[in-house]
Design a protein around this motif. Structure first.
Motif, PDB file in Angstrom:
ATOM      1  N   PHE A 170      -4.517   8.056  13.640  1.00  0.00           N
ATOM      2  CA  PHE A 170      -4.949   8.478  12.316  1.00  0.00           C
ATOM      3  C   PHE A 170      -3.821   9.048  11.465  1.00  0.00           C
ATOM      4  CE2 PHE A 170      -8.317   8.990  15.432  1.00  0.00           C
ATOM      5  CZ  PHE A 170      -9.266   8.100  14.932  1.00  0.00           C
ATOM      6  N   ILE A 171      -2.596   8.917  11.958  1.00  0.00           N
ATOM      7  CA  ILE A 171      -1.451   9.459  11.207  1.00  0.00           C
ATOM      8  C   ILE A 171      -1.229   8.641   9.933  1.00  0.00           C
ATOM      9  CG2 ILE A 171       1.068   9.701  11.258  1.00  0.00           C
ATOM     10  CD1 ILE A 171      -0.362  11.828  12.802  1.00  0.00           C
ATOM     11  N   ASN A 172      -1.020   9.352   8.835  1.00  0.00           N
ATOM     12  CA  ASN A 172      -0.659   8.708   7.576  1.00  0.00           C
ATOM     13  C   ASN A 172       0.840   8.417   7.615  1.00  0.00           C
ATOM     14  OD1 ASN A 172      -0.018   8.036   4.949  1.00  0.00           O
ATOM     15  ND2 ASN A 172      -1.557   9.415   4.083  1.00  0.00           N
ATOM     16  N   LEU A 173       1.199   7.141   7.549  1.00  0.00           N
ATOM     17  CA  LEU A 173       2.587   6.748   7.730  1.00  0.00           C
ATOM     18  C   LEU A 173       3.422   6.871   6.458  1.00  0.00           C
ATOM     19  CD1 LEU A 173       2.002   3.546   9.840  1.00  0.00           C
ATOM     20  CD2 LEU A 173       2.353   5.886  10.615  1.00  0.00           C
ATOM     21  N   GLN A 174       2.804   7.110   5.308  1.00  0.00           N
ATOM     22  CA  GLN A 174       3.537   7.068   4.056  1.00  0.00           C
ATOM     23  C   GLN A 174       4.010   8.443   3.671  1.00  0.00           C
ATOM     24  OE1 GLN A 174       1.630   4.409   1.220  1.00  0.00           O
ATOM     25  NE2 GLN A 174       0.055   4.126   2.771  1.00  0.00           N
ATOM     26  N   VAL A 191       0.824  -1.219   0.000  1.00  0.00           N
ATOM     27  CA  VAL A 191       0.000   0.000   0.000  1.00  0.00           C
ATOM     28  C   VAL A 191       0.852   1.261   0.000  1.00  0.00           C
ATOM     29  CG1 VAL A 191      -2.051  -1.034   1.056  1.00  0.00           C
ATOM     30  CG2 VAL A 191      -0.186  -0.203   2.516  1.00  0.00           C
ATOM     31  N   LYS A 192       2.100   1.139  -0.419  1.00  0.00           N
ATOM     32  CA  LYS A 192       2.953   2.324  -0.468  1.00  0.00           C
ATOM     33  C   LYS A 192       2.357   3.352  -1.425  1.00  0.00           C
ATOM     34  CE  LYS A 192       7.281   1.769   0.087  1.00  0.00           C
ATOM     35  NZ  LYS A 192       8.713   1.397  -0.062  1.00  0.00           N
ATOM     36  N   HIS A 193       2.411   4.601  -1.029  1.00  0.00           N
ATOM     37  CA  HIS A 193       1.862   5.725  -1.791  1.00  0.00           C
ATOM     38  C   HIS A 193       0.332   5.718  -1.846  1.00  0.00           C
ATOM     39  CE1 HIS A 193       5.983   6.463  -2.817  1.00  0.00           C
ATOM     40  NE2 HIS A 193       6.068   5.359  -3.529  1.00  0.00           N
ATOM     41  N   CYS A 194      -0.303   4.896  -1.015  1.00  0.00           N
ATOM     42  CA  CYS A 194      -1.762   5.003  -0.824  1.00  0.00           C
ATOM     43  C   CYS A 194      -1.959   5.962   0.350  1.00  0.00           C
ATOM     44  CB  CYS A 194      -2.382   3.639  -0.528  1.00  0.00           C
ATOM     45  SG  CYS A 194      -2.259   2.467  -1.877  1.00  0.00           S
ATOM     46  N   HIS A 195      -2.063   7.227   0.072  1.00  0.00           N
ATOM     47  CA  HIS A 195      -1.969   8.245   1.129  1.00  0.00           C
ATOM     48  C   HIS A 195      -3.191   8.305   2.035  1.00  0.00           C
ATOM     49  CE1 HIS A 195       1.697   9.552  -0.733  1.00  0.00           C
ATOM     50  NE2 HIS A 195       1.084   9.810  -1.888  1.00  0.00           N
ATOM     51  N   ASN A 196      -4.252   7.590   1.685  1.00  0.00           N
ATOM     52  CA  ASN A 196      -5.438   7.565   2.529  1.00  0.00           C
ATOM     53  C   ASN A 196      -5.528   6.302   3.383  1.00  0.00           C
ATOM     54  OD1 ASN A 196      -6.621  10.072   1.641  1.00  0.00           O
ATOM     55  ND2 ASN A 196      -7.053   9.039  -0.305  1.00  0.00           N
ATOM     56  N   VAL A 197      -4.453   5.509   3.386  1.00  0.00           N
ATOM     57  CA  VAL A 197      -4.403   4.295   4.207  1.00  0.00           C
ATOM     58  C   VAL A 197      -3.489   4.556   5.396  1.00  0.00           C
ATOM     59  CG1 VAL A 197      -3.738   1.864   4.287  1.00  0.00           C
ATOM     60  CG2 VAL A 197      -4.836   2.802   2.235  1.00  0.00           C
ATOM     61  N   ALA A 198      -4.010   4.356   6.593  1.00  0.00           N
ATOM     62  CA  ALA A 198      -3.261   4.671   7.811  1.00  0.00           C
ATOM     63  C   ALA A 198      -3.052   3.426   8.661  1.00  0.00           C
ATOM     64  CB  ALA A 198      -3.999   5.741   8.614  1.00  0.00           C
ATOM     65  N   GLU A 199      -2.255   3.575   9.688  1.00  0.00           N
ATOM     66  CA  GLU A 199      -1.926   2.449  10.567  1.00  0.00           C
ATOM     67  C   GLU A 199      -3.148   1.909  11.300  1.00  0.00           C
ATOM     68  OE1 GLU A 199       0.392  -0.438  12.404  1.00  0.00           O
ATOM     69  OE2 GLU A 199       0.765   0.837  10.665  1.00  0.00           O
ATOM     70  N   SER A 200      -4.159   2.729  11.453  1.00  0.00           N
ATOM     71  CA  SER A 200      -5.350   2.260  12.163  1.00  0.00           C
ATOM     72  C   SER A 200      -6.007   1.081  11.449  1.00  0.00           C
ATOM     73  CB  SER A 200      -6.361   3.411  12.286  1.00  0.00           C
ATOM     74  OG  SER A 200      -6.718   3.905  11.003  1.00  0.00           O
ATOM     75  N   GLY A 212       0.677 -10.994  11.158  1.00  0.00           N
ATOM     76  CA  GLY A 212       1.905 -11.387  10.483  1.00  0.00           C
ATOM     77  C   GLY A 212       1.900 -11.153   8.988  1.00  0.00           C
ATOM     78  N   VAL A 213       0.922 -10.398   8.493  1.00  0.00           N
ATOM     79  CA  VAL A 213       0.887 -10.086   7.064  1.00  0.00           C
ATOM     80  C   VAL A 213       2.054  -9.159   6.736  1.00  0.00           C
ATOM     81  CG1 VAL A 213      -0.432  -8.994   5.214  1.00  0.00           C
ATOM     82  CG2 VAL A 213      -1.602 -10.364   6.947  1.00  0.00           C
ATOM     83  N   GLU A 214       2.762  -9.470   5.650  1.00  0.00           N
ATOM     84  CA  GLU A 214       3.895  -8.650   5.233  1.00  0.00           C
ATOM     85  C   GLU A 214       3.398  -7.360   4.579  1.00  0.00           C
ATOM     86  OE1 GLU A 214       7.638  -8.823   2.066  1.00  0.00           O
ATOM     87  OE2 GLU A 214       6.551 -10.653   2.602  1.00  0.00           O
ATOM     88  N   LEU A 215       3.791  -6.222   5.142  1.00  0.00           N
ATOM     89  CA  LEU A 215       3.392  -4.904   4.638  1.00  0.00           C
ATOM     90  C   LEU A 215       4.623  -4.150   4.164  1.00  0.00           C
ATOM     91  CD1 LEU A 215       0.916  -3.959   7.501  1.00  0.00           C
ATOM     92  CD2 LEU A 215       0.329  -4.901   5.265  1.00  0.00           C
ATOM     93  N   ASP A 216       4.443  -3.289   3.173  1.00  0.00           N
ATOM     94  CA  ASP A 216       5.583  -2.553   2.625  1.00  0.00           C
ATOM     95  C   ASP A 216       5.721  -1.159   3.222  1.00  0.00           C
ATOM     96  OD1 ASP A 216       3.325  -1.532   1.439  1.00  0.00           O
ATOM     97  OD2 ASP A 216       4.235  -1.279  -0.545  1.00  0.00           O
ATOM     98  N   VAL A 217       4.986  -0.879   4.280  1.00  0.00           N
ATOM     99  CA  VAL A 217       5.155   0.383   5.010  1.00  0.00           C
ATOM    100  C   VAL A 217       5.422   0.044   6.473  1.00  0.00           C
ATOM    101  CG1 VAL A 217       3.745   1.770   3.471  1.00  0.00           C
ATOM    102  CG2 VAL A 217       2.654   0.563   5.355  1.00  0.00           C
ATOM    103  N   GLU A 218       6.315   0.818   7.075  1.00  0.00           N
ATOM    104  CA  GLU A 218       6.699   0.573   8.458  1.00  0.00           C
ATOM    105  C   GLU A 218       5.880   1.453   9.402  1.00  0.00           C
ATOM    106  OE1 GLU A 218       8.697  -1.720   9.506  1.00  0.00           O
ATOM    107  OE2 GLU A 218       9.242  -2.401   7.493  1.00  0.00           O
TER     108      GLU A 218
END
Length: 333
Positions: free
Chosen positions: A328-332, A285-294, A303-309
């Protein structure tokens, strides 16, 4: 003058496999005192049966058990050794199950491609990414139409094809399992619907940068191809929550999903994905700016592998103390 002769098919019990018997031409000198004014002439001289490697049954031994172990580039070099080896390689090419153009050269010539596959009707894998500079419908369609056993087709970056290519694949390859159309911007909703109608056994589809496709086309695909395990919708600003949620509900076997750069995807569809896809192993979901850690935290905990830390825990605590909006912080960034 007789042409080349061949041995009968040989093998255990007269089974399949043969080695050609070559008749060569030798110059015969006239005998002394013959009084003939004729000069030397060419006469056929039989050559003894082949020995060594070529004496083995071709179809039973050499083609299925020896030549398949050699890289394709070396096989093409082997054709230059002799006429017998040229015929042996031709027999192999007509019966090979996998063709990856990258094994020959970074860029395979058009004439070589047409020659190599003209007799083959049993391909199961066809990878043509190194032909992307020149491959058109004219070269691809004859190969597709005579190979009805294809299970894996790789057309990444083949931008000179048209939607007719995908139509031909749909009608000729009912057993197709994996298809890569990455960066093929000619793919449209009509040709994708044809694929979905005729290739329902699909397990992996790469539609990266197929920018003509919208949510409706993706929804139709996943409704018809519910066995999908891997799907890439990356680099397509037209894809949004509707397509992702329908994918989650229709494809319970989904393991890999790439949504890189899908700017319209939001948290709600990611939560639906977490609910309906228990076998999900990786999500991009890298560069999906409306997807947040929540929304990602549930998948991360499984344990799903995600490409954002995620942000470091200390930073989350600090932000929460300061403003109370850490979830609600956008991590990307």
């Amino acid at each position: 003058m007789r042409g080349p002769a061949r041995f009968p098919r040989a093998g255990r019990g007269g089974g399949a496999g043969y080695a050609p018997r070559v008749t060569s031409l030798r110059r015969r000198q006239p005998s002394r005192g013959s009084g003939s004014g004729c000069g030397s002439r060419w006469v056929p001289v039989p050559v003894p049966a082949m020995s060594g490697l070529l004496a083995l049954p071709w179809e039973d031994v050499l083609v299925p058990h020896v030549l398949r172990l050699l890289p394709l580039r070396q096989l093409l070099s082997l054709r230059r050794v002799s006429r017998a080896f040229r015929e042996l390689v031709r027999l192999y090419l007509a019966n090979m199950r996998r063709f990856d153009s990258a094994q020959i050269a970074p860029a395979i010539p058009r004439a070589a491609f047409l020659t190599l596959l003209q007799d083959n009707k049993v391909l199961q894998l066809l990878a043509l990414q190194s032909c992307s500079d020149w491959l058109t419908d004219g070269e691809l369609l004859p190969v597709i139409r005579q190979n009805h056993h294809l299970q894996h087709i790789q057309l990444k970056g083949c931008a000179q094809l048209s939607c007719q290519a995908l139509m031909a694949i749909s009608l000729s390859c009912p057993n197709l399992r994996r298809l890569s159309l990455a960066h093929c911007e000619w793919v449209d909703s009509l040709s994708l619907r044809s694929l979905a109608d005729h290739c329902k056994a699909l397990e992996a589809v790469d539609l990266t940068a197929c920018r003509q496709l919208k949510d409706e086309a993706i929804c139709y695909l996943v409704q018809k191809c519910s066995r999908l395990k891997s799907l890439s919708l990356a680099v397509n600003a037209n894809v949004g929550d509707v397509a992702v949620e329908e994918t989650a509900k229709c494809c319970p076997e989904l393991e890999h999903l790439d949504l890189t750069g899908c700017l319209r995807v939001k948290n709600d569809s990611i939560r639906v994905l977490a609910e309906y896809c228990p076998k999900l192993r990786s999500l991009k979901v890298k560069h999906c700016h409306n997807v947040a850690e929540s929304s990602l935290s549930v998948l991360r905990s499984r344990g799903v592998e995600l490409d954002v830390e995620p942000l470091p825990q200390t930073a989350l605590v600090l932000l929460q103390d300061m403003a109370g909006f850490a979830p609600f912080i956008n991590l990307q960034i």
